[in-house]
Write a protein that holds these residues in place. Structure first.
Motif, PDB file in Angstrom:
ATOM      1  N   TYR A 118       0.882  -1.265   0.112  1.00  0.00           N
ATOM      2  CA  TYR A 118      -0.145  -0.129  -0.158  1.00  0.00           C
ATOM      3  C   TYR A 118       0.786   1.113  -0.044  1.00  0.00           C
ATOM      4  O   TYR A 118       1.878   1.314   0.826  1.00  0.00           O
ATOM      5  N   GLN A 119       0.636   2.078  -1.078  1.00  0.00           N
ATOM      6  CA  GLN A 119       1.392   3.468  -0.867  1.00  0.00           C
ATOM      7  C   GLN A 119       2.854   3.202  -0.790  1.00  0.00           C
ATOM      8  O   GLN A 119       3.598   3.928  -0.280  1.00  0.00           O
ATOM      9  N   ASN A 120       3.357   2.183  -1.684  1.00  0.00           N
ATOM     10  CA  ASN A 120       4.923   2.208  -1.849  1.00  0.00           C
ATOM     11  C   ASN A 120       5.585   1.439  -0.637  1.00  0.00           C
ATOM     12  O   ASN A 120       6.129   0.358  -0.783  1.00  0.00           O
ATOM     13  N   ASP A 121       5.322   2.109   0.579  1.00  0.00           N
ATOM     14  CA  ASP A 121       6.162   1.527   1.795  1.00  0.00           C
ATOM     15  C   ASP A 121       5.310   1.203   2.812  1.00  0.00           C
ATOM     16  O   ASP A 121       5.643   0.808   4.006  1.00  0.00           O
ATOM     17  N   LEU A 122       4.060   0.914   2.632  1.00  0.00           N
ATOM     18  CA  LEU A 122       3.144   0.658   3.534  1.00  0.00           C
ATOM     19  C   LEU A 122       2.546  -0.787   3.294  1.00  0.00           C
ATOM     20  O   LEU A 122       2.391  -1.360   2.393  1.00  0.00           O
ATOM     21  N   ALA A 123       1.595  -1.211   4.337  1.00  0.00           N
ATOM     22  CA  ALA A 123       0.851  -2.357   3.861  1.00  0.00           C
ATOM     23  C   ALA A 123      -0.405  -2.198   4.644  1.00  0.00           C
ATOM     24  O   ALA A 123      -0.754  -1.740   5.662  1.00  0.00           O
ATOM     25  N   LEU A 124      -1.555  -2.590   3.998  1.00  0.00           N
ATOM     26  CA  LEU A 124      -3.073  -2.531   4.390  1.00  0.00           C
ATOM     27  C   LEU A 124      -3.353  -4.078   4.643  1.00  0.00           C
ATOM     28  O   LEU A 124      -3.350  -4.778   3.896  1.00  0.00           O
ATOM     29  N   ILE A 125      -3.934  -4.022   5.875  1.00  0.00           N
ATOM     30  CA  ILE A 125      -4.251  -5.420   6.373  1.00  0.00           C
ATOM     31  C   ILE A 125      -5.805  -5.437   6.988  1.00  0.00           C
ATOM     32  O   ILE A 125      -6.103  -4.521   7.430  1.00  0.00           O
ATOM     33  N   GLY A 126      -6.420  -6.196   6.346  1.00  0.00           N
ATOM     34  CA  GLY A 126      -7.882  -6.422   6.927  1.00  0.00           C
ATOM     35  C   GLY A 126      -8.540  -7.588   6.118  1.00  0.00           C
ATOM     36  O   GLY A 126      -7.711  -8.331   5.217  1.00  0.00           O
ATOM     37  N   THR A 127      -9.688  -7.935   6.502  1.00  0.00           N
ATOM     38  CA  THR A 127     -10.838  -7.091   7.240  1.00  0.00           C
ATOM     39  C   THR A 127     -11.365  -7.907   8.273  1.00  0.00           C
ATOM     40  O   THR A 127     -11.282  -9.167   8.104  1.00  0.00           O
ATOM     41  N   THR A 128     -12.066  -7.271   9.188  1.00  0.00           N
ATOM     42  CA  THR A 128     -12.790  -7.999  10.225  1.00  0.00           C
ATOM     43  C   THR A 128     -14.323  -8.032   9.402  1.00  0.00           C
ATOM     44  O   THR A 128     -14.388  -7.508   8.534  1.00  0.00           O
ATOM     45  N   ASP A 129     -15.137  -8.813  10.065  1.00  0.00           N
ATOM     46  CA  ASP A 129     -16.569  -8.891   9.989  1.00  0.00           C
ATOM     47  C   ASP A 129     -17.490  -8.896  11.136  1.00  0.00           C
ATOM     48  O   ASP A 129     -17.501 -10.093  11.678  1.00  0.00           O
ATOM     49  N   ILE A 130     -17.893  -7.862  11.536  1.00  0.00           N
ATOM     50  CA  ILE A 130     -18.585  -7.885  12.943  1.00  0.00           C
ATOM     51  C   ILE A 130     -20.037  -7.118  12.740  1.00  0.00           C
ATOM     52  O   ILE A 130     -20.101  -6.177  11.739  1.00  0.00           O
ATOM     53  N   PRO A 131     -20.988  -7.645  12.921  1.00  0.00           N
ATOM     54  CA  PRO A 131     -22.288  -7.045  13.079  1.00  0.00           C
ATOM     55  C   PRO A 131     -22.215  -5.789  13.777  1.00  0.00           C
ATOM     56  O   PRO A 131     -21.706  -5.459  14.518  1.00  0.00           O
ATOM     57  N   TYR A 132     -22.976  -4.831  13.107  1.00  0.00           N
ATOM     58  CA  TYR A 132     -22.757  -3.112  13.617  1.00  0.00           C
ATOM     59  C   TYR A 132     -24.440  -2.699  13.507  1.00  0.00           C
ATOM     60  O   TYR A 132     -25.047  -3.042  12.748  1.00  0.00           O
ATOM     61  N   GLU A 133     -24.326  -2.294  14.845  1.00  0.00           N
ATOM     62  CA  GLU A 133     -26.151  -1.595  15.113  1.00  0.00           C
ATOM     63  C   GLU A 133     -26.044  -0.240  15.143  1.00  0.00           C
ATOM     64  O   GLU A 133     -26.975   0.189  15.281  1.00  0.00           O
ATOM     65  N   GLY A 134     -24.697   0.411  15.272  1.00  0.00           N
ATOM     66  CA  GLY A 134     -24.849   1.702  15.444  1.00  0.00           C
ATOM     67  C   GLY A 134     -25.187   2.633  14.016  1.00  0.00           C
ATOM     68  O   GLY A 134     -25.348   2.195  13.133  1.00  0.00           O
TER      69      GLY A 134
ATOM     70  N   TYR B  30      -7.074  -8.343  16.768  1.00  0.00           N
ATOM     71  CA  TYR B  30      -7.504  -9.659  16.161  1.00  0.00           C
ATOM     72  C   TYR B  30      -6.428  -9.638  14.598  1.00  0.00           C
ATOM     73  O   TYR B  30      -5.995 -10.951  14.327  1.00  0.00           O
ATOM     74  N   LEU B  31      -6.551  -8.581  14.035  1.00  0.00           N
ATOM     75  CA  LEU B  31      -5.597  -8.460  12.875  1.00  0.00           C
ATOM     76  C   LEU B  31      -4.220  -8.827  12.890  1.00  0.00           C
ATOM     77  O   LEU B  31      -3.462  -9.532  12.375  1.00  0.00           O
ATOM     78  N   ILE B  32      -3.707  -8.126  14.155  1.00  0.00           N
ATOM     79  CA  ILE B  32      -2.204  -8.544  14.488  1.00  0.00           C
ATOM     80  C   ILE B  32      -1.939  -9.908  14.884  1.00  0.00           C
ATOM     81  O   ILE B  32      -0.999 -10.521  14.206  1.00  0.00           O
ATOM     82  N   LYS B  33      -2.930 -10.539  15.425  1.00  0.00           N
ATOM     83  CA  LYS B  33      -2.674 -12.002  15.975  1.00  0.00           C
ATOM     84  C   LYS B  33      -2.557 -12.710  14.620  1.00  0.00           C
ATOM     85  O   LYS B  33      -1.846 -13.676  14.581  1.00  0.00           O
ATOM     86  N   ALA B  34      -3.560 -12.528  13.702  1.00  0.00           N
ATOM     87  CA  ALA B  34      -3.648 -13.282  12.316  1.00  0.00           C
ATOM     88  C   ALA B  34      -2.373 -13.145  11.750  1.00  0.00           C
ATOM     89  O   ALA B  34      -1.882 -14.109  11.143  1.00  0.00           O
ATOM     90  N   ILE B  35      -1.766 -12.049  11.650  1.00  0.00           N
ATOM     91  CA  ILE B  35      -0.370 -11.810  11.145  1.00  0.00           C
ATOM     92  C   ILE B  35       0.758 -12.576  11.449  1.00  0.00           C
ATOM     93  O   ILE B  35       1.303 -13.248  11.048  1.00  0.00           O
ATOM     94  N   ASN B  36       0.733 -12.382  13.100  1.00  0.00           N
ATOM     95  CA  ASN B  36       1.693 -12.973  13.859  1.00  0.00           C
ATOM     96  C   ASN B  36       1.701 -14.550  13.728  1.00  0.00           C
ATOM     97  O   ASN B  36       2.710 -15.267  14.076  1.00  0.00           O
TER      98      ASN B  36
END
Length: 502
Positions: free
Chosen positions: A265-281, A295-301
């Motif tokens: 992402y953007q040459n020197d970055l990384a984009l990590i995702g995504t989650t799937d969570i029901p949302y009520e707001g 959660y995302l960090i744990k999946a990467i590690n």
């Protein structure tokens, strides 16, 4: 518009990818069109995606064969139409024997290769992660992998260039509106959010492409309760410094059967995702929670040798996906397909509401939406967008590297990073942006990194930008690269510009 009393054929509510795509298609078929958005173009869901044009490999697991086939076909169409903002990407999928079996993954990838008439993208291949360079960042416990193709997209720019094309074909683009049905037509009151000026127009048909707010528009505008609903599912992403060599992306399976994308992402970055969570707001209040980031960090590690910590996260964002509610128990199993609801009582102007959808299929969704209202416009032209370039995408043979080389010869004074930035965002319209500038000084004030005043002015004048965030976070991604002080300087410049404009 000339003022109160104007009558247009079609009024589209929602300046996300579906609304912009519908407005573009309709304008190209000869209809008079207004596209309106209550905030900025792509400010909602359409700028908060995983930024992929893809068939949806995991949707095969839920037997969404029609959707996957349509998406794979559209992947090829969109790649041809906008090669400046859409480009191929190879995804490495390390296999975990604890999750889906290898034979199931192979079958899925075989279908993925052949279901949609793949033409330009290379096929799947099997990898020995211990010897292939793509396996270098992966932990030694994962010895086998697969590599397949999909495409990257700048999601917010996809929306903007669809709106640009619509406008250049005669559509009018506005923001902040309210609508009500009146005497066989739609009476639509539009209010300029900055000046407060109100304008009323009438429309023969209205399309509700409001995404997460689709039911609100049905209830508030039409005064009805729809039989259909959207199910709001939150997807969060994190951005970290890129931690591997090479241009490839990664797709990993998590213990809960979800898949996580790790994309350059953007040459020197990384984009990590995504989650799937029901949302009520409220959709406008959505934000990534600490539990999602963990959660995302744990999946990467679990997969990568170079472990991430919370301190590596430089940015996070969250979006609400307005999925059609098919009553699935698991948010990940909720269909990504789309459906329409047509409300057209005898003698009344029709209202077509769009439920669901995904970025990859927006163009086809627009075609199907116009098919539904075609009986009300018997002289409407035929579908046309499948073979048309989006603004800036008319690059010879869709060869971006060749195009970038040509730009370099035109502007030998321009640094390579700036040249690529302009080429990727504006394609063949780079020359309109740069104009007669012959040096960096002639691009105006330098705000930081690859961001100059000339670009900001262009976006204000040609792409409906009206705030610093419109430019830094959606039209471009300069906001990821500016310091707090640099961002503040640009915000002051914007405020001064707006003040002078009155």
């Amino acid at each position: 518009m000339s003022g109160d009393g104007d009558i247009v054929d079609l009024f589209v509510i929602g300046g996300g990818v579906n609304g912009a795509g519908i407005a573009r298609d309709a304008a190209g078929r000869g209809l008079s069109v207004i596209l309106c958005e209550k905030d900025d173009l792509a400010e909602g869901t359409s700028s908060r995606s995983g930024k992929l044009v893809h068939g949806g490999l995991r949707y095969l697991e839920y037997y969404e064969f029609r959707l996957v086939r349509e998406a794979l076909i559209e992947r090829e169409v969109l790649l041809e139409s906008a090669p400046h903002i859409i480009w191929p990407m190879r995804f490495v999928l390390p296999h975990s024997p604890d999750d889906r079996p290898a034979w199931l993954v192979r079958i899925g990838l075989f279908l993925y290769d052949h279901l949609g008439g793949r033409k330009r993208l290379p096929p799947t291949r099997t990898l020995n992660l211990r010897t292939a360079p793509e396996g270098a960042p992966i932990k030694d416990a994962f010895m086998r992998g697969f590599e397949y193709s999909d495409c990257w997209v700048d999601d917010a720019r996809l929306v903007v260039i669809n709106a640009l094309d619509a406008a250049e074909r005669g559509a009018k683009v506005f923001t902040r509106t309210a609508a009500r049905r009146d005497k066989g037509l739609w009476s639509v009151e539009m209010r300029d959010g900055r000046t407060g000026v109100k304008t009323t127009v009438r429309a023969k048909a209205l399309i509700n492409a409001a995404g997460p707010w689709v039911n609100d528009v049905v209830n508030r505008v039409a005064g009805q309760n729809s039989k259909r609903n959207v199910r709001l599912v939150k997807g969060s992403h994190i951005v970290v410094p890129k931690f591997w060599e090479g241009r490839q992306a990664y797709l990993v399976q998590n213990n809960d059967k979800r898949v996580i994308f790790i994309n350059p992402y953007q040459n020197d970055l990384a984009l990590i995702g995504t989650t799937d969570i029901p949302y009520e707001g409220r959709p406008e209040d959505v934000a990534a929670e600490e539990s999602e980031i963990d959660y995302l960090i744990k999946a990467i590690n679990r997969y990568f040798k170079r472990g991430l910590t919370r301190g590596d996260v430089v940015y996070s964002f969250s979006g609400v996906r307005p999925l059609y509610d098919d009553n699935a128990d698991n948010p990940s199993a909720v269909t990504r397909d789309y459906i329409f609801e047509l409300d057209a009582p005898t003698g009344q102007a029709p209202l077509l509401s769009v439920f669901g959808g995904k970025i990859t299929t927006f163009r086809k969704l627009a075609e199907h939406a116009l098919d539904r209202i075609q009986p009300f416009f018997p002289r409407m032209g035929k579908a046309w967008t499948s073979a048309a370039h989006l603004p800036g995408g008319d690059i010879a043979n869709a060869d971006f590297e060749q195009f970038l080389g040509d730009l370099g010869r035109d502007y030998p004074w321009m640094p390579a990073s700036l040249l690529k930035h302009y080429g990727r965002l504006y394609g063949t319209r780079t020359r309109a942006l740069v104009g007669n500038a012959g040096s960096l000084d002639q691009l105006g004030r330098h705000f930081g990194r690859d961001f100059f005043e000339r670009e900001a002015s262009y976006l204000f004048e040609h792409e409906w930008a009206s705030t610093a965030a419109d430019i830094l976070d959606r039209r471009t991604k300069h906001g990821l690269h500016l310091s707090a002080a640099e961002r503040g300087t640009f915000e002051d410049w914007c405020a001064n510009r707006l003040a002078k404009a009155g």
